[in-house]
Design a protein around this motif. Sequence first.
Motif, PDB file in Angstrom:
ATOM      1  N   ARG A  59     -94.062 -28.833  35.264  1.00 56.49           N
ATOM      2  CA  ARG A  59     -93.409 -27.565  34.886  1.00 56.49           C
ATOM      3  C   ARG A  59     -91.940 -27.820  34.604  1.00 56.49           C
ATOM      4  O   ARG A  59     -91.277 -28.564  35.336  1.00 56.49           O
ATOM      5  CB  ARG A  59     -93.512 -26.555  36.035  1.00 56.49           C
ATOM      6  CG  ARG A  59     -94.933 -26.184  36.410  1.00 56.49           C
ATOM      7  CD  ARG A  59     -94.921 -25.204  37.581  1.00 56.49           C
ATOM      8  NE  ARG A  59     -94.627 -23.839  37.143  1.00 56.49           N
ATOM      9  CZ  ARG A  59     -93.708 -23.053  37.681  1.00 56.49           C
ATOM     10  NH1 ARG A  59     -92.945 -23.477  38.670  1.00 56.49           N
ATOM     11  NH2 ARG A  59     -93.531 -21.827  37.224  1.00 56.49           N
TER      12      ARG A  59
ATOM     13  N   HIS B 204     -92.684 -18.924  27.591  1.00 56.95           N
ATOM     14  CA  HIS B 204     -91.787 -17.951  26.972  1.00 56.95           C
ATOM     15  C   HIS B 204     -91.638 -16.686  27.816  1.00 56.95           C
ATOM     16  O   HIS B 204     -91.691 -15.578  27.290  1.00 56.95           O
ATOM     17  CB  HIS B 204     -92.272 -17.600  25.562  1.00 56.95           C
ATOM     18  CG  HIS B 204     -92.407 -18.795  24.670  1.00 56.95           C
ATOM     19  ND1 HIS B 204     -91.393 -19.726  24.505  1.00 56.95           N
ATOM     20  CD2 HIS B 204     -93.422 -19.229  23.911  1.00 56.95           C
ATOM     21  CE1 HIS B 204     -91.802 -20.655  23.670  1.00 56.95           C
ATOM     22  NE2 HIS B 204     -93.033 -20.390  23.312  1.00 56.95           N
TER      23      HIS B 204
ATOM     24  N   ALA C   6     -97.512 -29.436  23.861  1.00 57.06           N
ATOM     25  CA  ALA C   6     -98.890 -29.090  23.468  1.00 57.06           C
ATOM     26  C   ALA C   6     -99.463 -30.206  22.585  1.00 57.06           C
ATOM     27  O   ALA C   6     -99.454 -31.372  22.963  1.00 57.06           O
ATOM     28  CB  ALA C   6     -98.952 -27.717  22.807  1.00 57.06           C
TER      29      ALA C   6
ATOM     30  N   GLY D 180    -100.849 -23.343  18.654  1.00 56.07           N
ATOM     31  CA  GLY D 180     -99.592 -22.962  19.316  1.00 56.07           C
ATOM     32  C   GLY D 180     -98.381 -23.686  18.793  1.00 56.07           C
ATOM     33  O   GLY D 180     -97.399 -23.870  19.518  1.00 56.07           O
TER      34      GLY D 180
HETATM   35  C1  LIG Z   1     -96.069 -23.190  22.359  1.00 59.61           C
HETATM   36  S1  LIG Z   1     -96.705 -24.653  23.065  1.00 59.61           S
HETATM   37  C2  LIG Z   1     -95.641 -25.912  22.430  1.00 59.61           C
HETATM   38  C3  LIG Z   1     -95.838 -26.148  20.971  1.00 59.61           C
HETATM   39  C4  LIG Z   1     -95.105 -27.348  20.410  1.00 59.61           C
HETATM   40  N1  LIG Z   1     -93.680 -27.239  20.603  1.00 59.61           N
HETATM   41  C5  LIG Z   1     -95.451 -27.497  18.941  1.00 59.61           C
HETATM   42  O1  LIG Z   1     -94.646 -27.129  18.064  1.00 59.61           O
HETATM   43  O2  LIG Z   1     -96.560 -27.971  18.665  1.00 59.61           O
HETATM   44  C6  LIG Z   1     -96.162 -24.500  24.735  1.00 59.61           C
HETATM   45  C7  LIG Z   1     -96.498 -25.662  25.629  1.00 59.61           C
HETATM   46  O3  LIG Z   1     -95.767 -25.514  26.856  1.00 59.61           O
HETATM   47  C8  LIG Z   1     -96.678 -25.661  27.943  1.00 59.61           C
HETATM   48  N2  LIG Z   1     -96.130 -24.931  29.108  1.00 59.61           N
HETATM   49  C9  LIG Z   1     -96.445 -23.690  29.535  1.00 59.61           C
HETATM   50  N3  LIG Z   1     -95.719 -23.381  30.631  1.00 59.61           N
HETATM   51  C10 LIG Z   1     -94.922 -24.452  30.876  1.00 59.61           C
HETATM   52  C11 LIG Z   1     -93.949 -24.733  31.862  1.00 59.61           C
HETATM   53  N4  LIG Z   1     -93.637 -23.846  32.814  1.00 59.61           N
HETATM   54  N5  LIG Z   1     -93.321 -25.922  31.826  1.00 59.61           N
HETATM   55  C12 LIG Z   1     -93.616 -26.836  30.847  1.00 59.61           C
HETATM   56  N6  LIG Z   1     -94.542 -26.625  29.891  1.00 59.61           N
HETATM   57  C13 LIG Z   1     -95.183 -25.450  29.899  1.00 59.61           C
HETATM   58  C14 LIG Z   1     -97.970 -25.091  27.399  1.00 59.61           C
HETATM   59  O4  LIG Z   1     -99.106 -25.440  28.168  1.00 59.61           O
HETATM   60  C15 LIG Z   1     -97.968 -25.718  26.014  1.00 59.61           C
HETATM   61  O5  LIG Z   1     -98.413 -27.048  26.083  1.00 59.61           O
END
Ligand SMILES: C[S@@+](CC[C@H](N)C(=O)[O-])C[C@H]1O[C@@H](n2cnc3c(N)ncnc32)[C@H](O)[C@@H]1O
Length: 258
Positions: free
Chosen positions: A178, A202, A107, A79
């Motif tokens: 969150r 997203h 992540a 991710g």
């Molecule tokens: C796409 S990954 C991030 C990837 C990271 N930026 C990288 O480049 O390696 C998204 C992360 O946001 C977390 N996430 C999902 N919903 C969220 C929320 N409402 N608030 C904060 N983090 C959240 C996911 O579990 C995951 O750890």
Amino acid sequence: MPAGLKRRLYLAARDVRHPGPALERRRIRAEVASFLGGRDLLVEYEREVRDSGLMEHLLQKGREHHDAVVATGAGHSLGAIGYTEGVYLYAVQRMVRPEVVVETGVANGFSTAFSLLALKANGAGHLHSIDLPREVGRDYEPGTFYEGEGRAGIPPGSEPGWLIPQELKERWTLILGRSQDELPPLLERLGTVDTFMHDSEHSFDCMWFEFNAAWPALRPGGVLVSDDVNSTEAFGRFAAQEERQPVRLAPGMALLRR
Ligand SMILES: C[S@@+](CC[C@H](N)C(=O)[O-])C[C@H]1O[C@@H](n2cnc3c(N)ncnc32)[C@H](O)[C@@H]1O
């Protein structure tokens, strides 16, 4: 063969096979260089990242992640943003020279590692990251995560950002939770922010909420970066609302300057 050379040869061969995407990548690179103030600066920042050894470190950690997470077959991914976007993010952070950086979505820690490497090179700044991690093998209440997106997973028993080199973590604070709950009090506490990056949930609602929360906290000249700008209409609508022209860092990643 050194990993850097191997990667450059691989990229050159790919560009010959697929000229359309190669042209798009050249356009994006030109946008980034223009934003930074010239191609020479970008080349210099790329050299800094190459010399840091971060690429080799992340390649190794990516393999460990594959074995511990992807190979389980449970449908989780790294991710992460790609290497090229990571270097562009590094270059932006080198140029902006932020004192205060806020990021949502850690992540495994790719984007975080590139930002922290830039702060180390700047010799200044602190990154505050918010993440609601999805740990492989753990059960979560239904509705904990927005399900309309990729499933970035971290290895069992690990913390978000586990792959970030230890020596980069001095300038980092991780907040678990969150972003909808944690971002407003964090921004309230920090006051002014120089760079903000969205890469958490997203959904339209979350992206819209984060952009509208972070923008007023950004100093004039500060930068809002977003990954997955094409996943909903939020980024395009926000850019139009603030009458800003996005600078692309990838087909799906862009920034707006306050
Ligand atoms: C796409 S990954 C991030 C990837 C990271 N930026 C990288 O480049 O390696 C998204 C992360 O946001 C977390 N996430 C999902 N919903 C969220 C929320 N409402 N608030 C904060 N983090 C959240 C996911 O579990 C995951 O750890």
